[in-house]
Design a protein around this motif. Sequence first.
Motif, PDB file in Angstrom:
ATOM      1  N   PHE A 227      -7.457  -8.069  -3.180  1.00  0.00           N
ATOM      2  CA  PHE A 227      -7.150  -8.490  -1.919  1.00  0.00           C
ATOM      3  C   PHE A 227      -5.766  -8.503  -1.786  1.00  0.00           C
ATOM      4  CE2 PHE A 227     -11.506 -10.111  -2.819  1.00  0.00           C
ATOM      5  CZ  PHE A 227     -12.381  -9.418  -2.021  1.00  0.00           C
ATOM      6  N   VAL A 228      -5.023  -8.165  -0.575  1.00  0.00           N
ATOM      7  CA  VAL A 228      -3.711  -8.335  -0.522  1.00  0.00           C
ATOM      8  C   VAL A 228      -3.675  -8.906   1.058  1.00  0.00           C
ATOM      9  CG1 VAL A 228      -1.641  -7.294  -0.087  1.00  0.00           C
ATOM     10  CG2 VAL A 228      -3.020  -6.328  -1.979  1.00  0.00           C
ATOM     11  N   LEU A 229      -3.054 -10.185   1.198  1.00  0.00           N
ATOM     12  CA  LEU A 229      -3.082 -10.656   2.603  1.00  0.00           C
ATOM     13  C   LEU A 229      -1.451 -10.541   3.181  1.00  0.00           C
ATOM     14  CD1 LEU A 229      -5.012 -13.748   1.692  1.00  0.00           C
ATOM     15  CD2 LEU A 229      -5.824 -11.862   2.439  1.00  0.00           C
ATOM     16  N   VAL A 230      -1.356  -9.976   4.063  1.00  0.00           N
ATOM     17  CA  VAL A 230      -0.150  -9.667   4.723  1.00  0.00           C
ATOM     18  C   VAL A 230       0.116 -10.465   5.980  1.00  0.00           C
ATOM     19  CG1 VAL A 230       1.583  -7.962   5.307  1.00  0.00           C
ATOM     20  CG2 VAL A 230      -0.093  -7.507   3.606  1.00  0.00           C
ATOM     21  N   PRO A 231       0.941 -11.442   6.042  1.00  0.00           N
ATOM     22  CA  PRO A 231       1.189 -11.813   7.395  1.00  0.00           C
ATOM     23  C   PRO A 231       1.778 -10.992   8.447  1.00  0.00           C
ATOM     24  CG  PRO A 231       1.968 -13.396   5.671  1.00  0.00           C
ATOM     25  CD  PRO A 231       1.696 -12.002   5.033  1.00  0.00           C
ATOM     26  N   VAL A 232       1.700 -10.978   9.678  1.00  0.00           N
ATOM     27  CA  VAL A 232       2.003  -9.788  10.469  1.00  0.00           C
ATOM     28  C   VAL A 232       3.506  -9.783  10.505  1.00  0.00           C
ATOM     29  CG1 VAL A 232       0.058  -9.899  12.253  1.00  0.00           C
ATOM     30  CG2 VAL A 232       1.946 -11.689  12.695  1.00  0.00           C
ATOM     31  N   GLN A 233       4.155 -10.940  10.437  1.00  0.00           N
ATOM     32  CA  GLN A 233       5.650 -10.850  10.455  1.00  0.00           C
ATOM     33  C   GLN A 233       6.339  -9.984   9.090  1.00  0.00           C
ATOM     34  OE1 GLN A 233       3.948 -13.538  10.332  1.00  0.00           O
ATOM     35  NE2 GLN A 233       4.972 -15.376   8.973  1.00  0.00           N
ATOM     36  N   CYS A 234       5.521  -9.930   8.263  1.00  0.00           N
ATOM     37  CA  CYS A 234       5.924  -9.137   7.040  1.00  0.00           C
ATOM     38  C   CYS A 234       5.369  -7.710   6.907  1.00  0.00           C
ATOM     39  CB  CYS A 234       5.367 -10.202   5.549  1.00  0.00           C
ATOM     40  SG  CYS A 234       5.724 -11.819   5.440  1.00  0.00           S
ATOM     41  N   TYR A 235       4.858  -7.212   7.990  1.00  0.00           N
ATOM     42  CA  TYR A 235       4.320  -5.892   8.002  1.00  0.00           C
ATOM     43  C   TYR A 235       5.109  -4.770   7.381  1.00  0.00           C
ATOM     44  CZ  TYR A 235       7.064  -4.159  11.676  1.00  0.00           C
ATOM     45  OH  TYR A 235       8.156  -3.575  12.401  1.00  0.00           O
ATOM     46  N   PRO A 236       6.349  -4.946   7.085  1.00  0.00           N
ATOM     47  CA  PRO A 236       7.142  -3.942   6.587  1.00  0.00           C
ATOM     48  C   PRO A 236       6.820  -3.630   5.086  1.00  0.00           C
ATOM     49  CG  PRO A 236       8.760  -5.259   7.742  1.00  0.00           C
ATOM     50  CD  PRO A 236       7.159  -5.637   7.860  1.00  0.00           C
ATOM     51  N   ALA A 237       5.972  -4.637   4.478  1.00  0.00           N
ATOM     52  CA  ALA A 237       5.773  -4.582   3.076  1.00  0.00           C
ATOM     53  C   ALA A 237       4.700  -3.469   3.214  1.00  0.00           C
ATOM     54  CB  ALA A 237       5.277  -5.875   2.710  1.00  0.00           C
ATOM     55  N   LEU A 238       3.860  -3.274   4.063  1.00  0.00           N
ATOM     56  CA  LEU A 238       2.839  -2.215   3.901  1.00  0.00           C
ATOM     57  C   LEU A 238       3.307  -0.666   3.795  1.00  0.00           C
ATOM     58  CD1 LEU A 238       0.697  -3.420   7.164  1.00  0.00           C
ATOM     59  CD2 LEU A 238       0.257  -3.711   4.690  1.00  0.00           C
ATOM     60  N   TYR A 239       4.605  -0.570   3.926  1.00  0.00           N
ATOM     61  CA  TYR A 239       5.064   0.814   3.444  1.00  0.00           C
ATOM     62  C   TYR A 239       5.073   1.049   2.110  1.00  0.00           C
ATOM     63  CZ  TYR A 239       5.969   1.324   8.661  1.00  0.00           C
ATOM     64  OH  TYR A 239       6.272   1.149  10.153  1.00  0.00           O
ATOM     65  N   SER A 240       5.189  -0.097   1.299  1.00  0.00           N
ATOM     66  CA  SER A 240       5.547   0.291  -0.146  1.00  0.00           C
ATOM     67  C   SER A 240       4.083   0.624  -0.756  1.00  0.00           C
ATOM     68  CB  SER A 240       5.947  -0.761  -0.637  1.00  0.00           C
ATOM     69  OG  SER A 240       4.875  -2.020  -0.742  1.00  0.00           O
ATOM     70  N   SER A 241       3.125   0.664   0.037  1.00  0.00           N
ATOM     71  CA  SER A 241       1.601   0.852  -0.777  1.00  0.00           C
ATOM     72  C   SER A 241       1.121   2.382  -0.656  1.00  0.00           C
ATOM     73  CB  SER A 241       0.664  -0.068  -0.049  1.00  0.00           C
ATOM     74  OG  SER A 241       0.524   0.240   1.150  1.00  0.00           O
ATOM     75  N   GLY A 242       1.711   3.231   0.073  1.00  0.00           N
ATOM     76  CA  GLY A 242       1.264   4.564   0.335  1.00  0.00           C
ATOM     77  C   GLY A 242       0.025   4.540   1.198  1.00  0.00           C
ATOM     78  N   PRO A 243      -0.450   5.814   1.248  1.00  0.00           N
ATOM     79  CA  PRO A 243      -1.530   5.907   2.223  1.00  0.00           C
ATOM     80  C   PRO A 243      -2.687   5.249   1.724  1.00  0.00           C
ATOM     81  CG  PRO A 243      -1.301   7.855   1.189  1.00  0.00           C
ATOM     82  CD  PRO A 243      -0.260   7.149   0.504  1.00  0.00           C
ATOM     83  N   TYR A 244      -3.636   4.631   2.948  1.00  0.00           N
ATOM     84  CA  TYR A 244      -4.681   3.974   2.543  1.00  0.00           C
ATOM     85  C   TYR A 244      -5.871   4.993   2.583  1.00  0.00           C
ATOM     86  CZ  TYR A 244      -2.191  -0.421   2.800  1.00  0.00           C
ATOM     87  OH  TYR A 244      -1.378  -1.587   2.470  1.00  0.00           O
ATOM     88  N   GLY A 245      -7.073   4.678   2.200  1.00  0.00           N
ATOM     89  CA  GLY A 245      -8.217   5.422   2.514  1.00  0.00           C
ATOM     90  C   GLY A 245      -8.817   5.499   3.915  1.00  0.00           C
ATOM     91  N   VAL A 246      -8.697   4.273   4.586  1.00  0.00           N
ATOM     92  CA  VAL A 246      -9.225   3.943   5.740  1.00  0.00           C
ATOM     93  C   VAL A 246      -8.427   2.812   6.281  1.00  0.00           C
ATOM     94  CG1 VAL A 246     -11.211   2.851   5.366  1.00  0.00           C
ATOM     95  CG2 VAL A 246     -10.889   4.004   7.418  1.00  0.00           C
ATOM     96  N   ALA A 247      -7.964   2.848   7.659  1.00  0.00           N
ATOM     97  CA  ALA A 247      -7.587   1.720   8.262  1.00  0.00           C
ATOM     98  C   ALA A 247      -8.738   1.527   9.135  1.00  0.00           C
ATOM     99  CB  ALA A 247      -6.359   2.135   9.121  1.00  0.00           C
ATOM    100  N   VAL A 248      -8.799   0.115   9.372  1.00  0.00           N
ATOM    101  CA  VAL A 248     -10.019  -0.491  10.260  1.00  0.00           C
ATOM    102  C   VAL A 248      -9.230  -1.727  11.228  1.00  0.00           C
ATOM    103  CG1 VAL A 248     -12.219  -1.946  10.383  1.00  0.00           C
ATOM    104  CG2 VAL A 248     -11.515  -0.176   8.562  1.00  0.00           C
TER     105      VAL A 248
END
Length: 200
Positions: free
Chosen positions: A106-127
Motif C-alpha cells: 500500500f502507498v499512502l499519498v497526502p494530497v499536498q504530495c501528489y507530484p510524487a505520483l508522477y514517479s510511478s508510471g501508469p496505473y492499471g485503473v484509477a478509482v
Amino acid sequence: SQLSIPETVRTINGRCYSNIFFWHLHAYATITRHLCAEPRSVLEIGGGLGELARIFKLVHPRVIYTILDLPESLFFAHVYLREHFPDAAIHTVMTGIDRLRTDADFVLVPVQCYPALYSSGPYGVAVSQGSMQEMPPETSKRYMRLVHEINGQNFYSLNYHSLEFVFPEEWRKVHEQRNVPIIVWDSLVDMETCWKRNGI
C-alpha cells in the motif's frame, strides 16, 4: 471486517457482512469486470479507511494499491490496513519529490504530495467513489487532469450526485484510439444519460 460498526453487520449463511462491504464489493466487481480483471496497480482518489483497498488486496495479493487523500484520512487508512494486513509493506509519502516504492503493498499519498505520483508510471485503473462530490468543481477538474496525466488507461467513478465530469480532449482521443472504456456512474441519472453526457 471485524472493525465494522456492529449496527451495520448482518449474518448471511453463517457469515457476517456489513452493508458498506457490499457497496465496496459492487465497485470492485464493476472495475474488475469492465476495466481491469487482474490489476497490478490501483490508484484511489479519496480512499477513506481503505475498505476498497482491503478487498483488492484480499483477491489480488500482489497488487500495489495507492491511496491519495487528506493526511488525516490516511492516518485512519494506515491503522485500518495495518490491522487487516499486519505484515504488509505500507509506504507513506512524505514529500512531493518522493519516489514511490514499487515493492510496497500500500502507498499512502497526502494530497499536498501528489507530484510524487508522477514517479510511478501508469496505473492499471484509477478509482474515485464518494469523494468527488465533496470537492469544488475546480478541484475535481484538477484531479481529472491528474488522472489523465499519470494514468491514461482506465478510470472508474461512483459518486453520489450529478457531478459534471470534464474529460480532457486529448484523454478522450487516447481512449478512442485504444478502445479503452471510461466508466463513470452517476446514481441520480440513468445510465444512458450519464454515458451520453460523458461521450461514452
